[in-house]
Design an enzyme around this catalytic site. Structure first.
Site, PDB file in Angstrom:
ATOM      1  CE1 TYR A   1       5.330  -8.580   7.073  1.00  0.00           C
ATOM      2  CE2 TYR A   1       7.492  -8.806   8.087  1.00  0.00           C
ATOM      3  CZ  TYR A   1       6.119  -8.629   8.202  1.00  0.00           C
ATOM      4  OH  TYR A   1       5.540  -8.475   9.440  1.00  0.00           O
ATOM      5  CB  CYS A   2       5.202  -5.330   1.409  1.00  0.00           C
ATOM      6  SG  CYS A   2       4.074  -3.921   1.340  1.00  0.00           S
ATOM      7  CB  ALA A   3       0.393  -6.451   1.535  1.00  0.00           C
TER       8      ALA A   3
ATOM      9  CB  CYS B   1       2.359  -5.071  -1.888  1.00  0.00           C
ATOM     10  SG  CYS B   1       2.971  -3.614  -1.056  1.00  0.00           S
TER      11      CYS B   1
END
Length: 142
Positions: A88-90, A94
């Site tokens: 996962y990211c922001a 993103c």
């Protein structure tokens, strides 16, 4: 009169079933990750692919931090090739999780994206683990 929704017809049910089933092989969501953690059924490695500062300011509990650029054969040497990584990211704005998923798949690992990222996690009402004073996630540096 036809609505904008119906301007392009829906796919036949068999094709829709194949499409949406296939999407689930690539994605999971924040609720499923949270529920798996709560049930003690964590058979995946949750990876926050943002930079270290963003990770310190707030990350999903149980996640490890491996920024996308550091996903290499060497950094993953301790993981069996059948290890499922959930990245996962922001958030939806993103594409760091997608870039990380590409790298992991290219290295031969099974991978899913936790859709929504940190934004989705917070939207679900779940808390972040914080390693520093600030509790505001910062921009992705993945």
């Amino acid at each position: 009169m036809t609505s904008l929704v119906r301007t392009i017809p829906a796919a036949p049910s068999a094709i829709a079933l194949m499409h949406f089933s296939n999407r689930l092989t690539f994605e999971t969501d924040c609720s499923d990750v949270f529920s798996s953690q709560e049930a003690g059924e964590v058979d995946f490695v949750l990876v926050d692919v943002r930079g270290p500062l963003a990770f310190e300011r707030g990350h999903v509990p149980g996640a490890i931090n491996i920024p996308t650029r550091l996903l290499t054969v060497e950094s993953l040497a301790d993981y069996a090739k059948n290890t499922l990584f959930v990245v996962y990211c922001a958030g939806p704005h993103c594409n760091g999780a997608n870039k990380a998923a590409v790298k992991l798949a290219a290295l031969g690992y099974p991978v899913k994206e936790m859709i929504g990222g940190v934004t989705g996690w917070l939207d679900e009402g779940f808390k972040l683990s914080v390693a520093s004073v600030a509790n505001t996630p910062v921009a992705c540096a993945c």
